[in-house]
Design a protein around this motif. Structure first.
Motif, mmCIF file in Angstrom:
data_model
loop_
_atom_site.group_PDB
_atom_site.id
_atom_site.type_symbol
_atom_site.label_atom_id
_atom_site.label_comp_id
_atom_site.label_asym_id
_atom_site.label_seq_id
_atom_site.Cartn_x
_atom_site.Cartn_y
_atom_site.Cartn_z
ATOM 1 N N TYR A 105 -7.319 1.420 10.552
ATOM 2 C CA TYR A 105 -7.596 2.106 9.282
ATOM 3 C C TYR A 105 -8.978 2.733 9.255
ATOM 4 O O TYR A 105 -9.525 3.009 8.190
ATOM 5 C CB TYR A 105 -7.442 1.130 8.094
ATOM 6 C CG TYR A 105 -7.501 -0.321 8.529
ATOM 7 C CD1 TYR A 105 -6.333 -0.979 8.927
ATOM 8 C CD2 TYR A 105 -8.701 -0.993 8.630
ATOM 9 C CE1 TYR A 105 -6.382 -2.283 9.400
ATOM 10 C CE2 TYR A 105 -8.743 -2.298 9.099
ATOM 11 C CZ TYR A 105 -7.583 -2.932 9.481
ATOM 12 O OH TYR A 105 -7.626 -4.211 9.966
ATOM 13 N N TYR A 137 5.297 5.506 11.659
ATOM 14 C CA TYR A 137 4.877 6.487 10.657
ATOM 15 C C TYR A 137 4.911 7.861 11.295
ATOM 16 O O TYR A 137 4.774 8.011 12.514
ATOM 17 C CB TYR A 137 3.498 6.185 10.081
ATOM 18 C CG TYR A 137 2.499 5.663 11.060
ATOM 19 C CD1 TYR A 137 2.352 4.290 11.251
ATOM 20 C CD2 TYR A 137 1.721 6.529 11.804
ATOM 21 C CE1 TYR A 137 1.449 3.796 12.168
ATOM 22 C CE2 TYR A 137 0.815 6.040 12.718
ATOM 23 C CZ TYR A 137 0.693 4.677 12.901
ATOM 24 O OH TYR A 137 -0.183 4.184 13.817
ATOM 25 N N ARG A 179 -5.397 8.123 2.956
ATOM 26 C CA ARG A 179 -4.765 7.532 1.773
ATOM 27 C C ARG A 179 -5.707 6.484 1.203
ATOM 28 O O ARG A 179 -6.644 6.046 1.884
ATOM 29 C CB ARG A 179 -3.425 6.875 2.137
ATOM 30 C CG ARG A 179 -3.584 5.703 3.087
ATOM 31 C CD ARG A 179 -2.256 5.124 3.542
ATOM 32 N NE ARG A 179 -2.469 4.072 4.528
ATOM 33 C CZ ARG A 179 -2.587 2.781 4.264
ATOM 34 N NH1 ARG A 179 -2.479 2.345 3.017
ATOM 35 N NH2 ARG A 179 -2.795 1.894 5.206
ATOM 36 N N THR A 185 -4.055 8.995 14.156
ATOM 37 C CA THR A 185 -3.032 9.928 13.673
ATOM 38 C C THR A 185 -3.458 10.618 12.367
ATOM 39 O O THR A 185 -2.625 11.233 11.699
ATOM 40 C CB THR A 185 -1.677 9.210 13.512
ATOM 41 O OG1 THR A 185 -1.882 7.977 12.835
ATOM 42 C CG2 THR A 185 -1.047 8.926 14.858
ATOM 43 N N TYR A 219 -4.331 1.007 -1.188
ATOM 44 C CA TYR A 219 -4.461 -0.334 -0.600
ATOM 45 C C TYR A 219 -3.983 -1.416 -1.567
ATOM 46 O O TYR A 219 -3.405 -1.115 -2.627
ATOM 47 C CB TYR A 219 -5.896 -0.517 -0.102
ATOM 48 C CG TYR A 219 -6.011 0.095 1.283
ATOM 49 C CD1 TYR A 219 -6.009 -0.695 2.413
ATOM 50 C CD2 TYR A 219 -6.046 1.472 1.445
ATOM 51 C CE1 TYR A 219 -6.050 -0.151 3.676
ATOM 52 C CE2 TYR A 219 -6.088 2.031 2.709
ATOM 53 C CZ TYR A 219 -6.090 1.219 3.824
ATOM 54 O OH TYR A 219 -6.115 1.764 5.081
#
Ligand code: PYC
Length: 433
Positions: free
Chosen positions: A384, A300, A98, A94, A101
């Motif tokens: 991730y 999300y 970012r 998606t 963490y």
């Protein structure tokens, strides 16, 4: 069109070619007048030997090839993919970026990736459509608020912009969110990370592929690895459906099939594979100007430049290699999205799909050397991996070129599982798993 094989480079692929440039005129010419677009990368014959073979033609494999060539001058490199470039996790994620963490190792690592992403369009001379929207992780209970504060402190300590904001500030950033207190999951606050955003994932894949090709790297699609040859503890070759390749270095940069490839070299990894589902709506006018994540509601959402809403969830609760969407997912997703943004009730979902996530016990990836000399890992990317493509490419290229794991990935080696030095990122890995 680029010709075959070595027309634009020397026989060992050591000369850099210029990738094609598109002027406004050429866009009109190819878009309106001509149907023949120049190819972005060559189709090459498979050589009988390469200095480095990278298994997996996603963003990680392609970025590693690009940085091997650009940063270290290692150009006799092949990237193999059993499907097409970007067919796996790179084309199915998606596209959220970012670096907020939980562990200092994780924050530093992803922050370097953000830096590379910010300059990627100029670096690759290819529009990767990075959109810095800001990223909000909602807290619906005291314990998630505590984790947000913890993350904000670690982020600030490492120099990453993150802060905890209250429901009124959340509402200001995303007016369509229901921040009233009489909901099932009231919003108590959020971790706000202004540098976060989204990017166009296929553009990233194509940009790296084109640039790697221009540096002389060979990109081989529909080339499936069927075996890895190890003699006296070191890699000597790779068997494929198109023939054998002699090579002293193999990088496993696959997702979904990473355990299969590692097993071929006799290297065991603590990875389990789960599907993760996603969905996209019809396009509507821009109204959602931040990426919104809710760990408690396992959802999300972000809005693309085309106006579609892209939704994702946590991984399915069972290990599987299935890449089909399910009705259960859509039902749960719709319920959770409407708890957050009731105004979306009339929007229609257009498509859904799934990708494969290789989960490790500590929700951190595995990067670096293995007990088999010349066999390297860039795997275990869970949910991730896409955001880490540039930094892992850069770091894995350095690892291969210098035979030393650089500081930025020192914590992520396979040896950490035997040593008990885990990098616990569960509290910051997408939504709650
Ligand atoms: O880590 O931000 C993330 C993420 C979003 C979707 C899947 N993972």
């Amino acid at each position: 069109m680029f010709g075959n094989n070595h027309r634009n480079g020397s026989a060992n692929g050591s000369r850099k070619r210029r990738p094609p440039r598109y002027s406004a005129f050429s866009l009109i010419k190819h878009g309106v007048v001509s149907t023949e677009w120049p190819r972005a990368w060559r189709t090459c014959d498979l050589r009988s030997s390469y200095d480095v073979v990278i298994v997996g033609g996603g963003v990680h494999g392609l970025a590693t090839a690009y940085y091997l060539a650009r940063n270290h001058g290692i150009r006799n490199v092949a990237v193999l993919d059993k499907g097409y470039l970007g067919a796996g996790g790179s084309g199915r994620n998606t596209a959220i970026l970012r670096s907020n963490y939980l562990t200092p190792e994780g924050v530093r690592f992803y922050d370097r990736s953000m830096e590379l992403y910010r300059h990627l369009a100029a670096d690759l001379n290819f529009n990767v459509m990075f959109s810095r929207k800001g990223h909000l992780t909602l807290a619906h209970n005291d314990s998630s608020l505590r984790t947000m504060r913890w993350r904000a402190e670690v982020n600030k300590h490492v120099g990453v912009d993150s802060e905890v904001i209250d429901p009124a500030q959340v509402k200001e950033l995303v007016p369509y969110l229901d921040v009233s207190t009489d909901t099932r999951y009231p919003i108590l606050g959020a971790l706000y990370h202004p540098p976060g955003g989204i990017i166009r994932h296929d553009a990233v894949v194509w940009g790296y592929a084109r640039a790697a090709d221009a540096h002389g790297v060979h990109l081989h699609q529909r080339t499936e690895v069927t075996g890895i040859e190890v003699q006296n503890g070191r890699v000597v070759g790779v068997r494929t459906n198109r023939g054998r390749i002699a090579t002293p270095v193999v990088l496993n940069a696959t997702a979904g099939w990473s355990t299969l490839i590692s097993d071929m070299a006799g290297v065991r990894t603590p990875v389990q594979t789960f599907p993760l589902q996603a969905a996209v709506t019809e396009p509507v006018r821009p109204f959602l100007h931040a990426v919104v994540v809710s760990g408690s509601l396992h959802v999300y959402v972000s809005q693309t430049d085309r106006g579609e809403l892209v939704f994702g969830a946590s991984v399915d609760p069972f290990a599987s290699y299935s890449m089909r969407g399910s009705l259960e997912f859509v039902e749960g997703l719709a319920g959770h999205v409407l708890e957050l943004m009731p105004a979306l009730s009339k929007m229609r979902l257009m498509r859904q799909w799934a990708g494969l996530c290789d989960m490790t016990p500590d929700y951190s990836p595995i990067m670096g050397e293995t007990p088999v000399e010349g066999f390297y890992l860039d795997v275990g990317w869970g949910t991730y991996g896409f955001k880490a493509g540039p930094v892992s490419g850069e770091a894995m290229a350095e690892t291969i070129a210098t035979r030393r794991r650089p500081e930025i990935i020192a914590a992520f080696g396979l040896d950490r599982f035997a040593e008990g030095a885990l990098v616990g990122e569960k509290g910051a890995a997408a939504v709650g798993h």
